[in-house]
Structure formats: structure tokens, C-alpha cells
Design a protein around this motif. Structure first.
Motif, PDB file in Angstrom:
ATOM      1  N   PRO A  47       0.672  -1.247  -0.174  1.00 22.56           N
ATOM      2  CA  PRO A  47      -0.330  -0.046   0.012  1.00 22.56           C
ATOM      3  C   PRO A  47       0.844   1.220  -0.040  1.00 22.56           C
ATOM      4  O   PRO A  47       0.654   2.327  -0.588  1.00 22.56           O
ATOM      5  CB  PRO A  47      -0.787   0.007   1.337  1.00 22.56           C
ATOM      6  CG  PRO A  47      -0.984  -1.572   1.685  1.00 22.56           C
ATOM      7  CD  PRO A  47       0.392  -2.065   1.209  1.00 22.56           C
ATOM      8  N   VAL A  48       1.815   1.297   0.879  1.00 22.34           N
ATOM      9  CA  VAL A  48       2.837   2.324   1.060  1.00 22.34           C
ATOM     10  C   VAL A  48       4.056   1.958   1.389  1.00 22.34           C
ATOM     11  O   VAL A  48       4.065   1.538   2.544  1.00 22.34           O
ATOM     12  CB  VAL A  48       2.089   3.608   2.166  1.00 22.34           C
ATOM     13  CG1 VAL A  48       2.722   5.124   1.858  1.00 22.34           C
ATOM     14  CG2 VAL A  48       0.839   4.087   1.798  1.00 22.34           C
ATOM     15  N   THR A  49       5.109   2.400   0.482  1.00 21.24           N
ATOM     16  CA  THR A  49       6.473   1.827   0.909  1.00 21.24           C
ATOM     17  C   THR A  49       7.455   2.651   1.276  1.00 21.24           C
ATOM     18  O   THR A  49       7.983   3.688   0.392  1.00 21.24           O
ATOM     19  CB  THR A  49       6.985   0.923  -0.488  1.00 21.24           C
ATOM     20  OG1 THR A  49       5.608   0.201  -0.744  1.00 21.24           O
ATOM     21  CG2 THR A  49       7.866   0.039  -0.097  1.00 21.24           C
ATOM     22  N   GLY A  50       7.851   2.860   2.392  1.00 24.41           N
ATOM     23  CA  GLY A  50       8.762   4.030   2.819  1.00 24.41           C
ATOM     24  C   GLY A  50      10.068   3.630   2.221  1.00 24.41           C
ATOM     25  O   GLY A  50      10.758   4.717   1.693  1.00 24.41           O
ATOM     26  N   SER A  51      10.484   2.561   2.188  1.00 22.22           N
ATOM     27  CA  SER A  51      11.928   2.118   1.708  1.00 22.22           C
ATOM     28  C   SER A  51      12.147   2.353   0.365  1.00 22.22           C
ATOM     29  O   SER A  51      13.023   2.640  -0.095  1.00 22.22           O
ATOM     30  CB  SER A  51      12.272   0.599   2.225  1.00 22.22           C
ATOM     31  OG  SER A  51      11.311  -0.096   1.614  1.00 22.22           O
ATOM     32  N   ALA A  52      10.981   1.965  -0.211  1.00 25.15           N
ATOM     33  CA  ALA A  52      11.183   2.704  -1.957  1.00 25.15           C
ATOM     34  C   ALA A  52      11.420   3.872  -2.057  1.00 25.15           C
ATOM     35  O   ALA A  52      12.138   4.137  -3.073  1.00 25.15           O
ATOM     36  CB  ALA A  52       9.601   2.215  -2.715  1.00 25.15           C
ATOM     37  N   HIS A  53      11.228   4.941  -1.138  1.00 25.34           N
ATOM     38  CA  HIS A  53      11.110   6.316  -1.409  1.00 25.34           C
ATOM     39  C   HIS A  53      13.006   6.574  -1.128  1.00 25.34           C
ATOM     40  O   HIS A  53      13.501   7.629  -1.592  1.00 25.34           O
ATOM     41  CB  HIS A  53      10.428   7.023  -0.370  1.00 25.34           C
ATOM     42  CG  HIS A  53       8.990   7.139  -1.092  1.00 25.34           C
ATOM     43  ND1 HIS A  53       8.001   6.004  -0.887  1.00 25.34           N
ATOM     44  CD2 HIS A  53       8.404   8.033  -1.805  1.00 25.34           C
ATOM     45  CE1 HIS A  53       6.940   6.267  -1.647  1.00 25.34           C
ATOM     46  NE2 HIS A  53       7.309   7.615  -2.097  1.00 25.34           N
ATOM     47  N   THR A  54      13.698   5.534  -0.589  1.00 27.75           N
ATOM     48  CA  THR A  54      15.037   5.912  -0.523  1.00 27.75           C
ATOM     49  C   THR A  54      15.722   5.722  -1.956  1.00 27.75           C
ATOM     50  O   THR A  54      16.806   6.264  -2.350  1.00 27.75           O
ATOM     51  CB  THR A  54      15.884   4.872   0.170  1.00 27.75           C
ATOM     52  OG1 THR A  54      15.611   3.486  -0.331  1.00 27.75           O
ATOM     53  CG2 THR A  54      15.288   4.905   1.633  1.00 27.75           C
ATOM     54  N   THR A  55      14.954   5.086  -3.069  1.00 26.81           N
ATOM     55  CA  THR A  55      15.321   5.182  -4.368  1.00 26.81           C
ATOM     56  C   THR A  55      14.707   6.387  -5.222  1.00 26.81           C
ATOM     57  O   THR A  55      15.183   6.949  -5.901  1.00 26.81           O
ATOM     58  CB  THR A  55      15.066   4.090  -5.091  1.00 26.81           C
ATOM     59  OG1 THR A  55      15.504   2.880  -4.175  1.00 26.81           O
ATOM     60  CG2 THR A  55      15.573   3.741  -6.240  1.00 26.81           C
ATOM     61  N   LEU A  56      13.316   6.578  -4.793  1.00 29.29           N
ATOM     62  CA  LEU A  56      12.605   7.477  -5.570  1.00 29.29           C
ATOM     63  C   LEU A  56      12.784   8.938  -5.451  1.00 29.29           C
ATOM     64  O   LEU A  56      13.139   9.924  -6.153  1.00 29.29           O
ATOM     65  CB  LEU A  56      10.998   7.279  -5.109  1.00 29.29           C
ATOM     66  CG  LEU A  56      10.290   5.975  -5.544  1.00 29.29           C
ATOM     67  CD1 LEU A  56       9.186   5.935  -4.919  1.00 29.29           C
ATOM     68  CD2 LEU A  56      10.141   6.344  -7.149  1.00 29.29           C
ATOM     69  N   VAL A  57      13.317   9.118  -4.028  1.00 30.58           N
ATOM     70  CA  VAL A  57      13.669  10.562  -3.592  1.00 30.58           C
ATOM     71  C   VAL A  57      14.867  11.041  -4.174  1.00 30.58           C
ATOM     72  O   VAL A  57      14.765  12.159  -4.907  1.00 30.58           O
ATOM     73  CB  VAL A  57      13.700  10.766  -2.214  1.00 30.58           C
ATOM     74  CG1 VAL A  57      14.324  12.110  -1.711  1.00 30.58           C
ATOM     75  CG2 VAL A  57      12.146  10.407  -1.542  1.00 30.58           C
ATOM     76  N   PRO A  58      16.014  10.237  -4.276  1.00 29.78           N
ATOM     77  CA  PRO A  58      17.335  10.955  -5.079  1.00 29.78           C
ATOM     78  C   PRO A  58      16.869  11.001  -6.446  1.00 29.78           C
ATOM     79  O   PRO A  58      17.642  12.094  -7.192  1.00 29.78           O
ATOM     80  CB  PRO A  58      18.358  10.058  -4.685  1.00 29.78           C
ATOM     81  CG  PRO A  58      17.677   8.539  -4.258  1.00 29.78           C
ATOM     82  CD  PRO A  58      16.430   9.252  -3.544  1.00 29.78           C
ATOM     83  N   TYR A  59      16.027  10.093  -6.955  1.00 28.79           N
ATOM     84  CA  TYR A  59      15.875  10.092  -8.403  1.00 28.79           C
ATOM     85  C   TYR A  59      14.900  11.338  -8.978  1.00 28.79           C
ATOM     86  O   TYR A  59      15.317  12.007  -9.606  1.00 28.79           O
ATOM     87  CB  TYR A  59      14.982   8.923  -8.864  1.00 28.79           C
ATOM     88  CG  TYR A  59      14.729   9.193 -10.422  1.00 28.79           C
ATOM     89  CD1 TYR A  59      15.349   8.804 -11.409  1.00 28.79           C
ATOM     90  CD2 TYR A  59      13.251   9.451 -10.667  1.00 28.79           C
ATOM     91  CE1 TYR A  59      15.290   8.814 -12.773  1.00 28.79           C
ATOM     92  CE2 TYR A  59      12.892   9.568 -11.995  1.00 28.79           C
ATOM     93  CZ  TYR A  59      13.665   9.539 -12.953  1.00 28.79           C
ATOM     94  OH  TYR A  59      13.357   9.696 -14.372  1.00 28.79           O
ATOM     95  N   TRP A  60      13.745  11.608  -7.978  1.00 30.19           N
ATOM     96  CA  TRP A  60      13.160  12.882  -8.442  1.00 30.19           C
ATOM     97  C   TRP A  60      13.880  14.132  -7.918  1.00 30.19           C
ATOM     98  O   TRP A  60      13.624  15.195  -8.538  1.00 30.19           O
ATOM     99  CB  TRP A  60      11.711  12.739  -7.810  1.00 30.19           C
ATOM    100  CG  TRP A  60      10.833  11.753  -8.580  1.00 30.19           C
ATOM    101  CD1 TRP A  60      10.490  10.377  -8.084  1.00 30.19           C
ATOM    102  CD2 TRP A  60      10.302  11.916 -10.016  1.00 30.19           C
ATOM    103  NE1 TRP A  60       9.860   9.885  -9.162  1.00 30.19           N
ATOM    104  CE2 TRP A  60       9.776  10.829 -10.213  1.00 30.19           C
ATOM    105  CE3 TRP A  60      10.421  13.001 -10.737  1.00 30.19           C
ATOM    106  CZ2 TRP A  60       9.061  10.762 -11.491  1.00 30.19           C
ATOM    107  CZ3 TRP A  60       9.826  12.896 -11.998  1.00 30.19           C
ATOM    108  CH2 TRP A  60       9.100  11.652 -12.347  1.00 30.19           C
ATOM    109  N   ALA A  61      14.653  14.167  -6.797  1.00 27.39           N
ATOM    110  CA  ALA A  61      15.330  15.311  -6.588  1.00 27.39           C
ATOM    111  C   ALA A  61      16.275  15.765  -7.827  1.00 27.39           C
ATOM    112  O   ALA A  61      16.378  17.057  -8.158  1.00 27.39           O
ATOM    113  CB  ALA A  61      16.253  15.111  -5.261  1.00 27.39           C
ATOM    114  N   ASN A  62      16.871  14.739  -8.381  1.00 28.26           N
ATOM    115  CA  ASN A  62      17.738  15.199  -9.634  1.00 28.26           C
ATOM    116  C   ASN A  62      16.983  15.548 -10.641  1.00 28.26           C
ATOM    117  O   ASN A  62      17.227  16.595 -11.504  1.00 28.26           O
ATOM    118  CB  ASN A  62      18.789  13.840 -10.007  1.00 28.26           C
ATOM    119  CG  ASN A  62      19.402  14.122 -11.298  1.00 28.26           C
ATOM    120  OD1 ASN A  62      20.239  14.962 -11.102  1.00 28.26           O
ATOM    121  ND2 ASN A  62      19.196  13.441 -12.136  1.00 28.26           N
ATOM    122  N   VAL A  63      15.716  14.967 -11.059  1.00 26.40           N
ATOM    123  CA  VAL A  63      15.045  15.438 -12.079  1.00 26.40           C
ATOM    124  C   VAL A  63      14.534  16.765 -11.906  1.00 26.40           C
ATOM    125  O   VAL A  63      14.130  17.538 -12.755  1.00 26.40           O
ATOM    126  CB  VAL A  63      13.777  14.237 -12.414  1.00 26.40           C
ATOM    127  CG1 VAL A  63      12.845  14.837 -13.380  1.00 26.40           C
ATOM    128  CG2 VAL A  63      14.419  12.927 -12.939  1.00 26.40           C
TER     129      VAL A  63
END
Length: 264
Positions: free
Chosen positions: A202-218
Motif C-alpha cells: 500500500p505505501v512503501t517507505g523504503s522504496a522512497h530511498t530510491t525515488l527521492v534521490p531520483y526525483w530530486a535530480n529530475v
């Protein structure tokens, strides 16, 4: 043997939303086999067990099938239990874990995770990943420490995506994150991990350790609002802070009870 059990909905302030986790405080570890059996019986994305240490607490996370290295929503849920039901008085909690020390800070009704940033690289998608996406064509594919990250065109493509879960389960990875720019948030995502016994989380905190640096760069920004487009849904306030990712969410109690095990 009787064990306390709390079930908490994390990354939400509304019951039946966010991601449910079972929290079981202990004084000493049970056997790995018994903890896995309890997690399978709970049949939630994660059951977290914790014991007190000199520095704070040691936490371990189990899906119905395996022990995992990192879990965000169950860590927030564990902090919620400690602050609200176990008399924890300090502003932050340090959890020892398989991913090193993890700090959770409480401010008002919000809990902020401080997790290590993931290192991801451009990846050639394995044939099973292309197959499980059916007619959807990924714009980019990356591989992090735990998961594949798949970029789609827009929010509606993420929301409407139908994956072949059986094919996806053959990919040798913890799970697959799909993401796109959000309509009214910075980015949206969904997370699939049938290899760990979770078809869709449903909601995955650990996945955001990948998502956040990716979108911060974009997006060229370090503070972002994210939404996970599962059926239950959840929102996360995210910040990239050097080699750490700060992920904030709320939590709410669903149940408080007791497990009784006579013949483990």
C-alpha cells in the motif's frame, strides 16, 4: 506464552488507509522460525519485532515469507507504539537494524524516518520485467540495491497499470517500483513485491530511498510531496539530505491485543 500486538496504519491519519503493520514489542528475541510464523499468521506486508537496547531499540521486519533488510511503514508504526503506548519520552528513537542505525523523530502527529539513500544505476530491463508490463512501455529503468525503478509517462499510466504478477515474481529482485510525475504532487508511485509475499504494497517507505534521490535530480529540488497510488493510498513528505532520505508520515491505531502461543 502471551505477546502484546499492535496493528497500526502508517502514512495516514485515517483508519483503513495507508499501510498496516503489526508491531510486537519483546524483551528478548524469539526464534527466527517463530517470528516468521507469526508474520505469516498476521499476513500483513510487515510484522515488526523490537527489543530494547542501551541506545534505543533493535527492530526486525518480516513479511509473510521472509525477513527484509529495510521497511519504512513498520518503523513509523513501531515509533508510534513506543511514543503512544509504551511511555517513550524522548524526541527521537534510534533503531538498530540490518540497515544500520535508523532514527525516527516525532513532531506533533508526524514521524520522520532518517534512512540511507539508495544508490541506483541505469539498467537493462530483464525480459520478465518487459513482459509483466504488458503493453506499457517504460521510459527509463534503473536498478537500486533492492528494487527495479521503472519510469512511466504520467500519473494516469501509473494508476491504471496492470502487471502480470506471476511473471513479475520470477524477477530476481525484492520488488519493482513504478513512478511518474504527479498531477498535484511532485511524484507518484506504486510498489510490487510478490517475491516477498506482497503482490502490491500500500505505501512503501523504503522504496522512497530510491525515488527521492531520483526525483530530486529530475526536479532540481530536495523537498517533495509524494503519493503512493495503491487502493489504500498514502502520502509522504520527503527530503533529500545529503546521503540520507527523510520520509515523514502520520499513523493511527487500528487494534491493540494479545497473541497467545501454547505450542510454538
Amino acid at each position: 506464552m502471551k505477546l502484546p500486538l499492535y496493528q497500526i496504519d502508517a502514512f495516514t491519519n485515517t483508519i483503513f488507509k495507508g499501510n498496516p503493520a503489526a508491531i510486537i514489542p519483546l524483551q528478548e528475541w524469539l526464534s527466527d522460525e517463530l517470528m516468521l510464523k507469526i508474520a505469516a499468521e498476521n499476513n500483513l506486508a510487515e510484522t515488526a519485532f523490537l527489543i530494547p537496547t542501551e541506545a534505543g531499540y533493535h527492530i526486525r521486519w518480516f513479511t509473510p515469507l521472509v525477513e527484509v533488510d529495510l521497511c519504512g511503514h513498520a518503523t513509523i508504526a513501531a515509533a508510534f507504539v513506543l511514543f503512544h503506548y509504551m511511555g517513550y519520552q524522548h524526541e527521537s528513537i534510534t533503531f538498530d537494524s540490518r540497515s544500520g542505525p535508523l532514527v525516527v523523530t516525532k513532531k506533533d502527529s508526524w514521524f520522520t524516518l532518517d534512512f540511507p539513500v539508495d544508490q541506483y544505476q541505469v539498467a537493462v530491463p530483464p525480459p520478465a520485467l518487459v513482459e509483466c508490463l504488458k503493453s506499457t512501455s517504460p521510459l527509463e529503468v534503473y536498478k537500486g540495491k533492492f528494487d527495479y525503478l521503472v519510469l512511466l509517462k504520467d500519473e494516469s499510466e501509473v494508476r491504471d497499470l496492470e502487471l502480470d504478477i506471476i511473471v513479475l515474481s520470477t524477477i530476481p529482485t525484492r520488488g519493482v517500483i513504478v513512478t511518474a510525475p504527479g498531477d498535484d504532487v511532485d511524484f507518484v508511485s506504486r510498489f510490487f513485491a510478490p517475491q516477498s509475499g506482497i503482490d502490491e504494497d500500500p505505501v512503501t517507505g523504503s522504496a522512497h530511498t530510491t525515488l527521492v534521490p531520483y526525483w530530486a535530480n529530475v526536479l532540481s529540488k530536495t523537498t517533495m510531496l509524494a503519493r503512493q497510488l495503491s487502493q489504500r493510498g498514502g502520502e509522504l513528505h520527503c527530503e533529500l539530505a545529503g546521503d540520507r532520505v527523510k520520509i515523514s508520515g502520520e499513523a493511527i491505531l487500528y487494534l491493540k491485543g494479545e497473541i497467545e502461543i501454547n505450542n510454538p
